[in-house]
Each structure stands twice: as C-alpha cells, then as structure tokens.
Design a protein around this motif. Structure first.
Motif, PDB file in Angstrom:
ATOM      1  N   ALA A  28       0.684  -6.167  -6.520  1.00 15.02           N
ATOM      2  CA  ALA A  28       0.836  -4.428  -6.503  1.00 15.02           C
ATOM      3  C   ALA A  28       0.942  -3.935  -7.948  1.00 15.02           C
ATOM      4  O   ALA A  28       0.252  -2.899  -8.129  1.00 15.02           O
ATOM      5  CB  ALA A  28       1.778  -4.088  -5.372  1.00 15.02           C
ATOM      6  N   ALA A  31      -2.322  -4.326  -9.769  1.00 16.92           N
ATOM      7  CA  ALA A  31      -3.311  -3.606  -9.465  1.00 16.92           C
ATOM      8  C   ALA A  31      -3.092  -2.155  -9.776  1.00 16.92           C
ATOM      9  O   ALA A  31      -4.272  -1.379 -10.241  1.00 16.92           O
ATOM     10  CB  ALA A  31      -3.393  -3.683  -7.867  1.00 16.92           C
ATOM     11  N   LYS A  38      -5.842  -3.242  -4.524  1.00 15.62           N
ATOM     12  CA  LYS A  38      -5.096  -4.499  -4.177  1.00 15.62           C
ATOM     13  C   LYS A  38      -5.748  -5.540  -3.531  1.00 15.62           C
ATOM     14  O   LYS A  38      -5.585  -6.780  -3.659  1.00 15.62           O
ATOM     15  CB  LYS A  38      -3.710  -3.908  -3.873  1.00 15.62           C
TER      16      LYS A  38
END
Length: 149
Positions: A28, A31, A38
C-alpha cells in the motif's frame, strides 16, 4: 512498448531500492507513493518475488524488500519478468520465437532483420543497466539521458 505493468514494476523496484539496507515497504505504501493501483501492484510484486528479485515478510515490520542489491538487479530482467520478451515482433525473439505466417524467406526478411537489430539494441542497454544506475538518473538534476552503446 513498455506496458503499464512493466513501468509500475520498475517504479516499485526503484522505490524499494531507495530504502535503507534491510528496510521494507508495504504494498500500500509503494502504491500510494508511486500512484499505482494497489491491486495491480500486488500482482506485480508477487511476480517479482516469484522471480527471486524480492523477498516478503508478513506481520509487524513486514513488507517487501529487494532480494539482492540494486547493483545486482538488471533492468532487462525486471522487464522480461513482467512484460515478456523484448523483441517487437515474435519472429525476432530469441526466447519466444514464432515464425510469421506470411514470411516467405526468414533469412532475407528485411522486417525480421530490422526488428532483430532493434531487439539487440534494446537488450544491450537493458541487460547492462542496473537498478542502481536507474536510481542515479532520479537523483541527478541533469541526468545524461544518452545511454551509449
């Protein structure tokens, strides 16, 4: 052309290469920092892990980390892992050769010969360039965008 998968994979690898040695990052976090969806990144990171370029750890203090140093990871390997062969057409590929149905003479086909030279030039650059060298580009205020063969 480099796909989004290949581009996002390179960005994720650069993100991980920028961490302190032994550091990890959650999917996460990678991303969000690189504007990558994600769910798509999770699949990319899994492929890179399965190819031996990343290691992962679950739980507190977990996440993804490079399995080797940035100077030991070649850009060509990352791209081939995610996008497949570098050749612009199948009949010019060394690893995934498929003859064209419309080709009458493989040995004299100007399209195949030209695309083979393109493949060789791309391969020469990408297989010599390391993740560490890519990191240098991002740190330089005036990167030398000319990569000499």
């Amino acid at each position: 052309m480099l796909t989004n998968k290949g581009k996002y994979g390179l960005k994720a690898m650069l993100h991980l290469a920028s961490l302190e040695p032994g550091g990890t990052a959650m999917g996460a976090e990678i991303a969000a920092a690189n504007n990558i969806p994600k769910k798509f990144l999770d699949a990319i990171l899994l492929e890179l892990r399965n190819a031996g370029m990343l290691r992962s750890k679950k739980g507190p203090g977990g996440g993804y980390a490079l399995a080797r140093t940035p100077k030991d990871i070649r850009v060509g390997l990352i791209i081939r892992t995610l996008d497949g062969p570098l050749a612009p057409i199948n009949c010019a590929s060394k690893s995934a050769y498929v003859p064209c149905e419309d080709c009458e003479d493989l040995a004299t086909c100007a399209v195949r010969i030209t695309m083979s030279r393109v493949r060789d030039a791309m391969s020469d650059i990408l297989d010599r360039m390391t993740l560490e060298e890519m990191m240098v580009f991002s740190r330089s205020k005036h990167p030398d965008l000319m990569y000499h063969i």
